[in-house]
Design an enzyme around this catalytic site. Structure first.
Site, short mmCIF file in Angstrom:
data_model
loop_
_atom_site.label_atom_id
_atom_site.label_comp_id
_atom_site.label_asym_id
_atom_site.label_seq_id
_atom_site.Cartn_x
_atom_site.Cartn_y
_atom_site.Cartn_z
N GLY A 42 0.67 -1.35 -0.63
CA GLY A 42 0.01 -0.28 0.06
C GLY A 42 1.19 1.22 -0.16
O GLY A 42 0.92 1.57 1.03
N ASP A 67 1.99 -1.44 -4.69
CA ASP A 67 0.00 -0.92 -5.10
C ASP A 67 -0.03 -1.39 -6.80
O ASP A 67 1.25 -0.77 -7.52
CB ASP A 67 0.35 0.48 -4.43
CG ASP A 67 -1.26 1.09 -4.27
OD1 ASP A 67 -1.89 0.70 -4.65
OD2 ASP A 67 -0.59 1.89 -3.29
N GLY A 71 -5.79 2.92 -6.74
CA GLY A 71 -6.67 3.49 -5.25
C GLY A 71 -7.58 2.47 -4.70
O GLY A 71 -7.97 2.12 -5.41
N HIS A 140 -8.59 -2.48 2.58
CA HIS A 140 -8.53 -3.18 3.90
C HIS A 140 -10.48 -4.20 4.09
O HIS A 140 -10.42 -3.80 5.41
CB HIS A 140 -8.98 -1.64 4.73
CG HIS A 140 -7.91 -1.11 5.53
ND1 HIS A 140 -6.27 -1.21 4.48
CD2 HIS A 140 -7.18 -0.19 5.62
CE1 HIS A 140 -5.52 -0.77 5.82
NE2 HIS A 140 -6.18 0.47 5.82
N ASP A 166 -3.96 1.04 10.27
CA ASP A 166 -5.61 1.05 10.75
C ASP A 166 -6.15 -0.22 11.39
O ASP A 166 -7.14 -0.59 11.45
CB ASP A 166 -6.20 0.42 9.45
CG ASP A 166 -5.26 1.97 8.71
OD1 ASP A 166 -5.22 3.34 9.51
OD2 ASP A 166 -4.71 2.47 7.60
MG MG Z 1 -3.45 3.57 6.08
#
Ligand code: MG
Length: 212
Positions: A42, A67, A71, A140, A166
């Protein structure tokens, strides 16, 4: 040890979702992991990549950052974290790769950081290199967060460091998949938690313990 001011200035000017205290904790954890190959899942525009790349340069590590640069769901038009300035007019889709490359240029980290442009499912099919440090901060959703853990954390060496971003144990604070990944890692017996800073968790691969 904190990030040098010239790199902190580049990171501060880079779009991303990483509070300063979590960024410094990430930098410190990475430095402690020492030399070897590090992997970030990411990249986005490279804010965390600067914190990791600065640490990698200092300790003689090489950082790979993965990545697809299109997005995540929450970055698409109509969603909360959409940034219209990152849309590529040719495709009509998000494209954060040019931003990442500018960030690495400004930070003078091109010799330390190797960007990999691809979906983690593609990269996971061929990745075999042992890792001393892994940062999971990709998509996520439950399916992909679990995939990324399974595909890459198994390559951490004994004593290697796993950082997960996160992580929100309380659903009121955020999505649950990264928290489920941390629980899976600890419950499996393969990892022990060594640090918590905000939503950043740092874990250590326990020598001799099987991965699952
Ligand atoms: Mg993050």
């Amino acid at each position: 040890m904190t990030l040098p001011p010239e790199l902190a200035a580049v990171a501060a000017a880079t779009k991303g979702f990483l509070p300063p205290d979590e960024a410094e904790a990430l930098h410190t954890a990475a430095r402690a992991a020492g030399a070897g190959v590090w992997l970030e899942i990411g990249s986005y525009c490279g804010k965390s990549t600067v914190y990791l790349g600065g640490a990698a340069r200092d300790v003689g590590a090489q950082l790979l950052t993965v990545d697809h640069h299109r997005g995540s769901e929450e970055n698409q038009p109509g969603w909360e974290w959409h940034d219209a300035s990152l849309v590529d007019a040719h495709t009509g889709r998000l494209d954060t790769l040019p931003s990442l490359r500018r960030t690495l240029w400004d930070a003078q980290l091109e010799g330390v950081v190797t960007p990999i442009v691809g979906d983690t499912k593609q990269v996971g099919r061929w990745w075999t290199t042992p890792l001393t440090f892994l940062f999971l901060d990709g998509n996520h959703t439950e399916r992909i967060a679990q995939h990324d853990y399974a595909a890459f954390a198994r390559h951490l060496v004994a004593g290697g460091t796993l950082a997960v971003h996160d992580v929100f144990p309380d659903p009121a604070d955020g999505g649950q998949p990264p928290w489920h990944v941390v629980q899976r890692a600890v419950d499996s017996g393969a990892f022990e938690q060594t640090g918590v800073t905000g939503s950043l968790r740092v874990l250590r691969r326990i020598p001799g313990a099987a991965f699952s």
